[in-house]
Every structure is written in C-alpha cells, then in structure tokens.
Scaffold this motif. Structure first.
Motif, PDB file in Angstrom:
ATOM      1  N   LEU A 279       0.817  -1.219   0.000  1.00 24.07           N
ATOM      2  CA  LEU A 279       0.000   0.000   0.000  1.00 24.07           C
ATOM      3  C   LEU A 279       0.850   1.268   0.000  1.00 24.07           C
ATOM      4  CD1 LEU A 279      -3.132  -0.270   2.270  1.00 24.07           C
ATOM      5  CD2 LEU A 279      -2.977   0.115  -0.168  1.00 24.07           C
ATOM      6  N   ILE A 280       2.049   1.194   0.590  1.00 21.95           N
ATOM      7  CA  ILE A 280       2.862   2.402   0.695  1.00 21.95           C
ATOM      8  C   ILE A 280       3.207   2.929  -0.693  1.00 21.95           C
ATOM      9  CG2 ILE A 280       5.147   1.320   0.792  1.00 21.95           C
ATOM     10  CD1 ILE A 280       4.404   3.783   3.418  1.00 21.95           C
ATOM     11  N   HIS A 281       3.309   2.007  -1.666  1.00 17.96           N
ATOM     12  CA  HIS A 281       3.570   2.450  -3.033  1.00 17.96           C
ATOM     13  C   HIS A 281       2.283   2.745  -3.777  1.00 17.96           C
ATOM     14  CE1 HIS A 281       7.633   1.199  -2.293  1.00 17.96           C
ATOM     15  NE2 HIS A 281       7.183   0.013  -1.914  1.00 17.96           N
ATOM     16  N   LYS A 282       1.250   1.997  -3.394  1.00 18.94           N
ATOM     17  CA  LYS A 282      -0.012   2.123  -4.117  1.00 18.94           C
ATOM     18  C   LYS A 282      -0.744   3.405  -3.719  1.00 18.94           C
ATOM     19  CE  LYS A 282      -3.692  -1.146  -5.235  1.00 18.94           C
ATOM     20  NZ  LYS A 282      -4.314  -2.391  -4.776  1.00 18.94           N
ATOM     21  N   MET A 283      -0.802   3.687  -2.435  1.00 18.23           N
ATOM     22  CA  MET A 283      -1.545   4.849  -1.954  1.00 18.23           C
ATOM     23  C   MET A 283      -0.645   5.686  -1.042  1.00 18.23           C
ATOM     24  SD  MET A 283      -5.095   2.875  -1.043  1.00 18.23           S
ATOM     25  CE  MET A 283      -6.063   4.336  -0.765  1.00 18.23           C
ATOM     26  N   PRO A 284       0.391   6.325  -1.581  1.00 17.48           N
ATOM     27  CA  PRO A 284       1.355   7.005  -0.717  1.00 17.48           C
ATOM     28  C   PRO A 284       0.739   8.149   0.096  1.00 17.48           C
ATOM     29  CG  PRO A 284       1.757   7.522  -3.016  1.00 17.48           C
ATOM     30  CD  PRO A 284       0.727   6.449  -3.009  1.00 17.48           C
ATOM     31  N   LEU A 285      -0.198   8.893  -0.501  1.00 14.04           N
ATOM     32  CA  LEU A 285      -0.749  10.044   0.217  1.00 14.04           C
ATOM     33  C   LEU A 285      -1.593   9.605   1.400  1.00 14.04           C
ATOM     34  CD1 LEU A 285      -1.742  12.166  -2.893  1.00 14.04           C
ATOM     35  CD2 LEU A 285       0.219  12.475  -1.395  1.00 14.04           C
ATOM     36  N   THR A 286      -2.460   8.615   1.152  1.00 14.90           N
ATOM     37  CA  THR A 286      -3.287   8.108   2.245  1.00 14.90           C
ATOM     38  C   THR A 286      -2.405   7.515   3.329  1.00 14.90           C
ATOM     39  OG1 THR A 286      -4.947   7.603   0.596  1.00 14.90           O
ATOM     40  CG2 THR A 286      -5.253   6.637   2.751  1.00 14.90           C
TER      41      THR A 286
ATOM     42  N   HIS B 269      11.994  -6.265  -8.447  1.00 15.70           N
ATOM     43  CA  HIS B 269      11.128  -5.124  -8.214  1.00 15.70           C
ATOM     44  C   HIS B 269      10.342  -4.745  -9.443  1.00 15.70           C
ATOM     45  CE1 HIS B 269      12.168  -4.111  -4.144  1.00 15.70           C
ATOM     46  NE2 HIS B 269      13.394  -4.565  -4.440  1.00 15.70           N
ATOM     47  N   VAL B 270       9.087  -4.715  -9.292  1.00 15.70           N
ATOM     48  CA  VAL B 270       8.217  -4.219 -10.347  1.00 15.70           C
ATOM     49  C   VAL B 270       7.498  -3.013  -9.762  1.00 15.70           C
ATOM     50  CG1 VAL B 270       6.275  -4.775 -11.838  1.00 15.70           C
ATOM     51  CG2 VAL B 270       7.897  -6.549 -11.190  1.00 15.70           C
ATOM     52  N   ALA B 271       7.438  -1.947 -10.501  1.00 16.39           N
ATOM     53  CA  ALA B 271       6.756  -0.757  -9.996  1.00 16.39           C
ATOM     54  C   ALA B 271       5.292  -1.094  -9.747  1.00 16.39           C
ATOM     55  CB  ALA B 271       6.871   0.377 -10.997  1.00 16.39           C
ATOM     56  N   ILE B 272       4.852  -0.810  -8.530  1.00 13.43           N
ATOM     57  CA  ILE B 272       3.447  -1.061  -8.224  1.00 13.43           C
ATOM     58  C   ILE B 272       2.653   0.147  -8.696  1.00 13.43           C
ATOM     59  CG2 ILE B 272       1.798  -1.432  -6.356  1.00 13.43           C
ATOM     60  CD1 ILE B 272       4.328  -2.536  -4.810  1.00 13.43           C
ATOM     61  N   PRO B 273       1.613  -0.063  -9.476  1.00 10.29           N
ATOM     62  CA  PRO B 273       0.876   1.087  -9.993  1.00 10.29           C
ATOM     63  C   PRO B 273       0.202   1.852  -8.866  1.00 10.29           C
ATOM     64  CG  PRO B 273      -0.299  -0.939 -10.427  1.00 10.29           C
ATOM     65  CD  PRO B 273       1.032  -1.337  -9.887  1.00 10.29           C
ATOM     66  N   ARG B 274       0.231   3.172  -8.983  1.00 12.65           N
ATOM     67  CA  ARG B 274      -0.440   3.990  -7.975  1.00 12.65           C
ATOM     68  C   ARG B 274      -1.927   3.947  -8.203  1.00 12.65           C
ATOM     69  NH1 ARG B 274       2.253   9.693  -6.544  1.00 12.65           N
ATOM     70  NH2 ARG B 274       0.180   9.958  -5.709  1.00 12.65           N
ATOM     71  N   GLU B 275      -2.650   3.830  -7.115  1.00 16.47           N
ATOM     72  CA  GLU B 275      -4.104   3.741  -7.234  1.00 16.47           C
ATOM     73  C   GLU B 275      -4.708   4.472  -6.041  1.00 16.47           C
ATOM     74  OE1 GLU B 275      -5.364  -0.283  -7.592  1.00 16.47           O
ATOM     75  OE2 GLU B 275      -7.464   0.287  -7.767  1.00 16.47           O
ATOM     76  N   GLU B 276      -4.587   5.813  -6.078  1.00 13.21           N
ATOM     77  CA  GLU B 276      -5.038   6.586  -4.933  1.00 13.21           C
ATOM     78  C   GLU B 276      -6.558   6.732  -4.916  1.00 13.21           C
ATOM     79  OE1 GLU B 276      -4.590   7.852  -2.201  1.00 13.21           O
ATOM     80  OE2 GLU B 276      -2.451   7.961  -1.849  1.00 13.21           O
ATOM     81  N   ALA B 277      -7.045   7.104  -3.762  1.00 11.01           N
ATOM     82  CA  ALA B 277      -8.464   7.440  -3.636  1.00 11.01           C
ATOM     83  C   ALA B 277      -8.712   8.764  -4.368  1.00 11.01           C
ATOM     84  CB  ALA B 277      -8.824   7.584  -2.160  1.00 11.01           C
ATOM     85  N   PRO B 278      -9.974   9.043  -4.762  1.00  9.75           N
ATOM     86  CA  PRO B 278     -10.237  10.293  -5.485  1.00  9.75           C
ATOM     87  C   PRO B 278      -9.960  11.539  -4.636  1.00  9.75           C
ATOM     88  CG  PRO B 278     -12.265   9.148  -4.946  1.00  9.75           C
ATOM     89  CD  PRO B 278     -11.153   8.206  -4.655  1.00  9.75           C
TER      90      PRO B 278
END
Lengths: 276, 496
Positions: free
Chosen positions: B369-376, B451-460
C-alpha cells in the motif's frame, strides 16, 4: 450466561427498589415534583397561552421544543425503516396472479400477457392462499370515515380535552392501516402512495419547525408563538393558542404519515406487494 | 443574527432533512448539496457562538421565550461551544469525503442516507448545546435512532451489529431517563442550572445518589466503557464507511461531554467528587478499559476492528482523566475530546480510502500500500503517531496532561495503563505500517523476487482533500494546544 443475566436483573431490581425508599408519598402536595414548577403551569397556563388543557400547554408551548424533536424522532423512525427495508430494484415475478372475485378462480398471466382492466372483477394477488372476506371489507369501509372524523376531532380538540396531534395522528394512520389489512397493500398504495406518505411525514414536521423559524424571523426567539400575533391578527396570548393548533396539525400530519409509511415497509418487508 | 445562533445551529440541519427527504422523490441530486449547505451553516453558527462565548461569557437562549426552569433553555459556555465546533467540523469534513462512497451504494436511497446523516448531526449538536436534562434525552434518542439506521446499512454483518447496538443503546438511554426521573422526583426541576442550585440544599441525598448512578450507568453504556463496550466494535467496523467516519469520532466523545456536563452543571463537583468511593471506582473502570481495549486491539486482523478497540481504550483515557478530579486530569480529558475526535476521524477516513480502493480492510491485503496509496499512507502514519502520542501531534499533549494529572493524584495504576496502551499502539501501528512495505503477492501466490513498480491507485481527490485537512489539523492543534488550554479549557474548569 442465562444465570449471570438473571443475577444481574435481580441485583438491578433490588437496587431500583432500594432507591425508592426515600421517595415522597403518593400524591404528596408538598413533594418537590408538585411544588416546584408544576404550580406555575397550573396557575399560569390559561393566562399565558389561553389553552384550558394544561397538558397541551406544557407539551406544545412551555416544552414545545421537546415535542418538535419527539415528532422528528417519529419521522426518523419512518425514514430509518424505509432506508433499511425498502427494495427498489428487486427481481419482479415473471407471472402475475389474478383472482376472479365472483368465482374465486385464480389465473396466472405470463409476462407480456394481457392484464385485466383496472375496475374489472379481477384482483391481483401474490399467493394462492389469499382469503377474500366480503364482510370484513365492507365493515371496514363503513367505519373508516367515522374513525377519521373522530381523529380530526382529537387533533383539533387537543386544546380543551385529552388529545392532540400524536393521538389524532395515530388514529388517522390506523384507519389507513385498517384499510390495508382489510383489503390489501397494493390497493392502499394505489390510493395513498409511498411517496405521498413520505412527503406528508416530512411536511408535518416541517410545518412545526417552520412555525418556530417564522417566530425567529419575526424578531423573537425560536418557537415563541406570541411573535405571530401580527400575522394572525390576534393578541400575543391568543397567538400562542393558535400557534399550538398549527403545530398540533403538523404533528398529526406527520404521525399519520409515518404510521402509514412504517406499515408499508414493515408489512411487506420493503417489497410493497400484497402485504399481510 | 448572532443571538439566534443556538437555535439556528440545530434547526437548520433538522429542517434540511425534511427537504432532502421530500425532494429525494424527484431526484437524488439535490440531497448532497443541501446537506453540505446545512452542515456548513452549522459550522458557521457554532464558530460564531464560540466567538460570542469567548468574548462575552455564557450565552443563554430561551426556547419559546419561557424563562428557565419553566421552559427549555440552551446554556452555552466555553466547554459546549468548543465541543460544538468539533462536532460540526468533523461532520462537515466527513460529509465531503462521503460523497464518493455514497454514490452508487444504498440502491437509490442515498437521499435517505443524507437526511439521516444531518439529523444525526443535529441531534449531537442539540445534546451538546442544551441546558435541560430531559431535552438532552430527546436528542439522545434522535441521535441513537438515526445512528442505528446508518450502521444497519453496512455489509452483511451490519444489521445484526446495528441490532445489538439498538438493544444496548436503548438500555443505556433507559437508565439515563430513569436517572432523570429520580432527579425530577427529588427536585421538581429539569433545568440544569436550576438543578445545580437545588441539589446542594437537599438534606437526604439517597435519591440523588441513585439518580447519579443511573445517569452515569446509562452514559457508560452509550460511551462503551469496558465492560459495557460489546456493541461498539461490530457496530463501527461493519457500518458503511461513509457513516462510520461520522459516528465513530463523535458519539463516544459527545457522551463523555455529557458526563462532564452532568457532573459540573447538574450534580455539582462538590457532590460528585465528594463521594468516598465512586470516583476511585470510575478510575479503576477506566484503567481496565484502557488495558483491555489495547489488548483486544492487538488480537484483531481488520483495520476497522483495531480502530474500534482503540476507541474503547481512548474512552478509558477520558473517563479516567476526568475522574482524577484535578485540573491537569480534567484539562487532559477535555482536550482529548477534541484530539481524539480528530485522530479517529483521520484514521477512519484513511480506512475509508483503503476500503474504497481495496474493497476490504483485512490487514493482509495491505501489502504494497505504501507504493499504491502514498498520500493516504502518509496521513495514516501521522494519525498513528498521534494516537501513539508522539510530539508535535496533538495526541501527545492530551496524554501529557493526563499523565501529569495521574501522577499528581497518586493514581499510578492509571499512569501505567496509559503508558502500556501507548506501547501497544506502537506495536499495532508499526505492524500495519510494516505490512504496507511488503510487496503484494502475485496471482499464483508467490511474492515477486524482482522489483516491479506497483501502480499507484489513490483514492479520489474529494476523499484526499478532507483527509489532508484533518491530518494537518492533527499537527496544528498539537502546536497550538497551549493556546487552547489557556484560552478555552482553563475557563471551563471549576474550582474544586
């Protein structure tokens, strides 16, 4: 688990009884409850509000704000029930069942089939065993208008005798529920749709809250009906009496509509089919 | 205008609920803007009221124009006004974040959701602003009823959780009402100010003591003080995220406020703290609540369950701190009402974002999640630090006052429980943060070795902005907590 529950209930009961040892005597005129604020209501209610029924004066004027929220609680109950139970997008049955009333023969009509006309001898039913009782239907049809007139009397006469918006509203709502029980839910909803019930229930409380707001806009505080005196063309005391009538009507409307709304959703589990 | 704030504060959200319901039959679209406007106006009124109280002192508003004790009075001092601002702020922020969560759920009944939402808020505001013990009960009912409905619309476990809450909440409210009945019997009054004048003059106090115990017992059930907490974890974790972000931060905190209000303004501190055993009993209940809440939180595998048990522990903080009976303990308890509301809001918004993206809140699905949703995740880390109590976040300061109060009162058990709970929170949150650093498993169940870049998938954005505001406030309130304490809380504390 059951035993601990029993022990806790007994302990609580003993505590409750122990707490009563210092209560004032029955009907003691010097007890705090009958000597602190009550004398004021009994002596002043008629001068302050021109309402002979002290209970109505306390309920709708002195503590009218509580009553507004009680009405809002009832509204919230109707809304909560709708929110939790109502199913809008459910699968509809492919075949519809109709009964020919004079003969009692039940026919299934497939999707796309021709449906009987509105005022024909056919009635829509949901299960094979749906009793049809002419005596009950006719009796209810006869007594419902009388009950409704009585309900209106209870609402309007709340100033002078026991009654008021809550009681009258429940009686009014009960007539519609009686109609729904004696006929079926579909017929009732055709006459008074769920939308109407919901809009009425919000309109009733709105009438109450908006009367309060109007007092505020006319320069007084919230729910101070005496501010309506210019608007109603009466003196401030009479304005309180009229204000109480207005909010009683609002309460009656709201309570009636919520009873109906609750019944629609509870009796059919939110499906609005033939009901009970 | 400004003298009408106490009435407008409650009635504008209430009236908006009727509009939302009636207009909802035409279209679901106006519901959200109306709710937003109503809550914005509530925030405006409560800020205005707060300013008024700080400038001129106590504000009294007579509903219907009747003087107390004959009519109902709204009595606002710095304490109410402070809590009012917290409530209306949290409700508004969560509403903004709730938009996307509500869209598409509740199958065409979203207007009913918003109507219940604003009614819930107006009930909480009313509980806080009122100066009448029976009016408080009526508003308690409206809050409870709308709360049950909001909770019951969650996932498939939610109806049962909501039903349990309904039973427990009703028992709690009944106890409170019984207490009010006893009070009326002994005094003949329902007005808080009037009651506090009569109670010290009553010679035999047994009825009053029973009233006191019943009122507090009812509130303890409502605020989920251990062992009366059973309804809370399920109710808060199974409810829809849009609702839990409102209910979880506010309900328990408002109940704590009611406890403080009853002790200060109804039963009087001299009576409440004068009792030989009760305050100590309450402190020990709080200690047990803190220890058990923290331990039970450790045993959970879902984020929302963990947060719910943390709330159980935090209730212990505030109850214990308040019953310490010294100014530091009470300052800590009152400051913690605001801080805990903000921290809980922050973490529930974070959980809402996770659920929005991941569709569940199980810890094992948080990998990467740290890569997927960094802001949250950033907000989550700050919220977690605040719950743990790391300066300069606000959680540190209230905990500091609570510990200081505990030492001053000689309640070392309470101090130890606070430190223990902080330690458990460290373990809990670092465990979660560690999981988010793991790489997610691939579909066949093996983790990737390269390592594969995890796609970012933030909340709206509409969910990130409220979260960002809350997170910044956690630090802001922390930095300014000295001003809050000297400017607000010192005015409220009575001299005992």
């Amino acid at each position: 688990m059951k035993k601990t529950g029993l022990i806790m209930v007994i302990v609580t009961g003993i505590l409750l009884i122990a707490g009563t040892t210092e209560f004032p005597d029955w009907a003691d005129p010097n007890s705090p409850a009958s000597s602190h604020v009550s004398p004021y209501y009994i002596l002043k209610a008629i001068d302050d509000t021109a309402v002979p029924n002290v209970v109505s004066a306390v309920l709708a004027d002195y503590r009218g704000y509580d009553t507004m929220f009680e009405t809002a609680v009832i509204f919230a109950a109707g809304l909560a029930c709708f929110f939790l139970l109502r199913q809008f997008n459910r699968k509809r049955a492919k075949t519809k069942m109709y009964r020919h009333v004079p003969t009692g023969i039940i026919i299934d009509i497939d999707e796309g089939g021709k449906l009987p006309e509105e005022n024909s001898n056919f009635e829509r039913i949901d299960s094979q065993w749906t009793p049809y009782d002419l005596i009950i239907k006719t009796t209810c049809r006869i007594i419902i208008p009388f009950i409704q007139v009585f309900a209106l009397y209870v609402i309007i006469h709340g100033h002078h005798s026991p009654g008021g918006g809550f009681q009258g509203g429940v009686i009014l709502g009960a007539t519609i529920i009686l109609f729904a029980i004696s006929h079926d839910l579909r017929t009732t909803i055709k006459r008074l749709s769920e939308k109407m019930a919901s809009v009425f229930s919000s309109m009733g409380v709105f009438l109450f809250a908006a009367t309060g707001m109007l007092c505020l806009l006319l320069g007084s505080v919230y729910l101070d009906y005496s501010a309506l005196s210019d608007l109603l063309g009466t003196d401030p005391v009479m304005a309180r009496s009229h204000g109480i009538l207005i909010i009683e009507i609002g309460v009656g409307l709201s309570v009636m509509a919520v009873m109906i709304w609750l019944y629609y959703n509870l009796s059919s589990a939110g499906k609005h089919n033939e009901g009970l | 205008m400004s003298e009408q704030f106490p009435a407008l504060l409650i009635t504008v959200p209430l009236i908006s609920a009727f509009f939302i319901t009636a207009l909802g039959w035409r279209s679901a679209k106006p519901a959200y803007p109306i709710a937003l406007l109503a809550l914005a106006s509530a925030l405006f009124s409560s800020m205005g009221l707060f300013g008024e109280v700080l400038k001129h002192g106590k504000v009294s508003y007579r509903l219907g124009g009747w003087p107390p004790p004959f009519g109902i009075e709204y009595a606002v001092d710095a304490l109410n006004a402070f809590v009012l601002v917290v409530i209306s702020f949290v409700a508004l922020i969560n509403l903004i974040a709730a938009k996307r969560k509500v869209d598409g759920s509740f199958s065409g009944k979203s207007p009913a959701f918003y109507a219940l939402y604003v009614m819930f808020v107006s009930g909480l505001l009313g509980i806080t602003v009122t100066g009448d013990v029976f009016n408080l009960y009526v508003l308690l009912e409206i809050t409870a009823l709308t709360g049950y409905a909001l909770i019951g619309m969650g996932d498939k476990h939610a109806p049962l959780a909501g039903f349990n809450y309904l039973i427990m909440g009703t028992i709690g409210a009944s106890f409170y009402l019984l207490g009010v009945g006893y009070l009326y019997l002994a005094t003949g009054s329902l007005n808080m100010g009037n009651l506090s004048e009569i109670i010290p003059t009553i010679q035999s106090k047994q009825t009053i003591i029973f009233a006191f115990i019943f009122c507090l017992l009812g509130l303890f059930i409502k605020m989920a003080l251990f062992p009366l907490h059973n309804w809370l974890p399920n109710a808060y974790s199974y409810s829809p995220p849009a609702a839990s972000g409102l209910i979880a931060p506010l309900t328990t905190k408002v109940m704590i406020y009611v406890m403080i209000r009853l002790v200060y303004s109804v039963f009087t501190p001299a009576f409440s703290f004068g009792h030989p055993i009760l305050p100590t009993v309450f402190i020990w209940l709080a200690i047990i609540a803190i220890v058990m809440g923290s331990l039970l939180a450790l045993a959970q595998k879902n984020l929302l369950k963990i947060l719910s048990y943390i709330i159980v522990a935090e209730v212990g903080y505030m109850v214990g701190g308040f019953w310490l009976g010294n100014s530091d303990g009470m300052t800590g308890a009152i400051l913690h009402i605001a801080n805990d509301a903000l921290m809980t809001l922050c973490l529930f918004l974070v959980a809402g974002n996770f659920i929005f993206v991941l569709k569940n809140d199980r810890l094992e699905s948080f990998k990467g999640l740290i890569h997927k949703m960094p802001l949250t995740m950033a907000a989550f880390i700050i919220g977690a630090l605040s719950i743990i109590g790391v300066p300069p976040t606000c959680g540190f300061f209230s905990k500091w006052y609570l510990i200081k109060g505990g030492i001053e009162a000689g309640q070392y058990g309470f101090v130890a429980a606070l430190l223990f709970s902080s330690l458990v929170n460290v373990i809990l949150f670092f465990k979660i943060i560690e999981i988010t650093y793991f790489e997610p498993e691939t579909k066949d169940g093996h983790s990737l070795h390269h390592h594969v870049a995890i796609p970012r998938e933030e909340a709206p954005l509409s969910m990130l902005i409220p979260l960002a505001i809350t997170t910044l406030l956690l630090i802001g309130v922390g930095l300014y907590s000295k001003e809050i304490v000297t400017g607000i809380i010192q005015h409220v504390l009575p001299t005992i």
